[in-house]
Design an enzyme around this catalytic site. Structure first.
Site, short mmCIF file in Angstrom:
data_model
loop_
_atom_site.label_atom_id
_atom_site.label_comp_id
_atom_site.label_asym_id
_atom_site.label_seq_id
_atom_site.Cartn_x
_atom_site.Cartn_y
_atom_site.Cartn_z
N GLY A 85 16.79 30.94 79.75
CA GLY A 85 15.36 30.65 79.88
C GLY A 85 15.07 29.19 79.62
N TYR A 147 5.13 29.74 80.75
CA TYR A 147 6.16 30.40 79.92
C TYR A 147 5.67 31.78 79.45
CZ TYR A 147 9.66 30.77 76.15
OH TYR A 147 10.69 31.17 75.30
P1 NAP Z 1 18.71 26.73 74.77
O1 NAP Z 1 19.23 26.41 73.43
O2 NAP Z 1 17.97 25.72 75.55
O3 NAP Z 1 19.92 27.33 75.66
C1 NAP Z 1 19.63 27.75 76.95
C2 NAP Z 1 20.85 28.37 77.58
O4 NAP Z 1 20.46 28.86 78.88
C3 NAP Z 1 21.96 27.39 77.83
O5 NAP Z 1 23.19 28.09 77.79
C4 NAP Z 1 21.68 26.89 79.24
O6 NAP Z 1 22.85 26.42 79.93
C5 NAP Z 1 21.19 28.18 79.87
N1 NAP Z 1 20.31 27.97 81.02
C6 NAP Z 1 19.19 27.23 81.11
N2 NAP Z 1 18.67 27.29 82.35
C7 NAP Z 1 19.49 28.11 83.05
C8 NAP Z 1 19.53 28.56 84.40
N3 NAP Z 1 18.60 28.19 85.30
N4 NAP Z 1 20.55 29.36 84.77
C9 NAP Z 1 21.52 29.75 83.91
N5 NAP Z 1 21.55 29.36 82.63
C10 NAP Z 1 20.54 28.54 82.21
O7 NAP Z 1 17.70 27.99 74.68
P2 NAP Z 1 17.48 29.06 73.49
O8 NAP Z 1 16.49 28.48 72.55
O9 NAP Z 1 18.77 29.56 73.00
O10 NAP Z 1 16.71 30.19 74.31
C11 NAP Z 1 17.39 31.33 74.83
C12 NAP Z 1 16.34 32.34 75.27
O11 NAP Z 1 15.53 32.69 74.17
C13 NAP Z 1 15.39 31.82 76.36
O12 NAP Z 1 15.09 32.85 77.27
C14 NAP Z 1 14.16 31.44 75.57
O13 NAP Z 1 13.00 31.48 76.35
C15 NAP Z 1 14.17 32.51 74.51
N6 NAP Z 1 13.41 32.17 73.29
C16 NAP Z 1 13.77 31.09 72.55
C17 NAP Z 1 13.02 30.81 71.41
C18 NAP Z 1 13.35 29.65 70.52
O14 NAP Z 1 12.53 29.37 69.61
N7 NAP Z 1 14.46 28.97 70.68
C19 NAP Z 1 11.92 31.61 71.08
C20 NAP Z 1 11.62 32.69 71.87
C21 NAP Z 1 12.36 32.97 72.99
P3 NAP Z 1 23.15 24.81 80.04
O15 NAP Z 1 23.41 24.31 78.68
O16 NAP Z 1 24.34 24.74 80.94
O17 NAP Z 1 21.91 24.21 80.64
#
Ligand code: NAP
Length: 238
Positions: A85, A147
């Site tokens: 995401g 989002y």
């Molecule tokens: P992150 O640290 O930015 O990591 C994102 C991961 O997704 C990375 O492995 C990235 O790969 C991959 N990615 C991004 N765009 C992509 C695409 N188009 N196709 C395939 N892979 C893709 O994000 P995170 O914070 O762990 O978030 C993970 C999920 O949790 C997301 O859905 C986010 O919306 C949700 N979430 C996060 C939070 C928070 O506070 N962090 C809160 C609520 C929900 P690359 O490194 O190769 O780009």
């Protein structure tokens, strides 16, 4: 040994989920978008039974290829974690069509692309789909109309699909994390972070490992009678 596929598994929450599933004995395929080094490092660290694929979740045809290749290498996929995401926060008055489309196509259509292409196999074997949505999709957040809409869409998708496939012993649940410490949230300055923590009853951010433990429970047969649910994990924020 069961096989799991995690989208966006190279960093952050997805990485913790990959590690937790692997440690629990699953064979794990995971995708990444643009950072091959992080993906290669994780694949090397886990060694056997872990496989990384470069694949943009927006790409339906690539999802078909990845799922076929993962099945061939690791066996039938019985767990799918739709985690990949992005966010592009901006007020609606200034939001471009690209900022809208990119977030919807990644966060919501990405969930369709992978679920659509594993569901046939899962209806034969049974399985579990875990969708990573967000507190923003539950209560809405200012500056996140794109989002919040994408994540609310994932919640509707989860509830509908759960009803559709329960009789095939396929379960579909969602996790709605609040503020979790990952690269996605690290760009925030200290003052904003302090203000944000003040609004969280638990007074802190969550960790990716905490989310991974819930994902592991929802993936496993421990949660065999749980489907169509949204699990808020947000320190009380919602
Ligand atoms: P992150 O640290 O930015 O990591 C994102 C991961 O997704 C990375 O492995 C990235 O790969 C991959 N990615 C991004 N765009 C992509 C695409 N188009 N196709 C395939 N892979 C893709 O994000 P995170 O914070 O762990 O978030 C993970 C999920 O949790 C997301 O859905 C986010 O919306 C949700 N979430 C996060 C939070 C928070 O506070 N962090 C809160 C609520 C929900 P690359 O490194 O190769 O780009």
């Amino acid at each position: 040994m069961s096989t799991a596929l995690v989208t966006g598994g190279s960093r952050g929450i997805g990485r913790s989920i990959v590690e937790a599933l692997h440690a629990a004995g699953y064979k794990v395929a995971f995708t990444y978008a643009s950072n091959p080094d992080a993906a290669a490092e994780l694949q090397t660290k886990l060694g056997e039974n872990a496989l990384a694929f470069q694949a943009d979740v927006k790409d339906f045809d690539r999802a078909v290829e990845v799922i076929e290749a993962a099945k061939t290498a690791l066996g039938p996929i019985t767990v799918l974690v739709n985690n990949a995401g992005i966010r592009k926060d901006v007020s609606l008055a200034r939001m471009t069509q690209d900022q809208w489309r990119d977030v919807i196509d990644t966060n919501l259509t990405g969930v369709f692309n992978y679920s659509r292409n594993v569901i046939g196999g899962m209806m034969r074997t049974g399985g579990s789909i875990v969708n990573v949505t967000s507190v923003s999709g539950v209560i809405g957040m200012a500056g996140q109309a794109n989002y919040s809409a994408s994540k609310a869409g994932v919640i509707g998708f989860t509830r509908a699909l759960a009803k559709e496939v329960a009789r095939f012993e396929v379960r579909v649940n969602a996790i709605a994390p609040g503020f979790i410490d990952t690269d996605m949230t690290s760009s925030m300055d200290e003052a904003t972070r302090k203000k944000l923590y003040a609004g969280i009853p638990a007074g802190r951010a969550g960790t990716a490992d905490e989310v991974a433990k819930l994902a592991l429970y929802l993936a496993s047969s421990d949660s065999a009678y749980v489907t169509g649910q949204v699990w808020n994990m947000d320190g009380g924020l919602s």
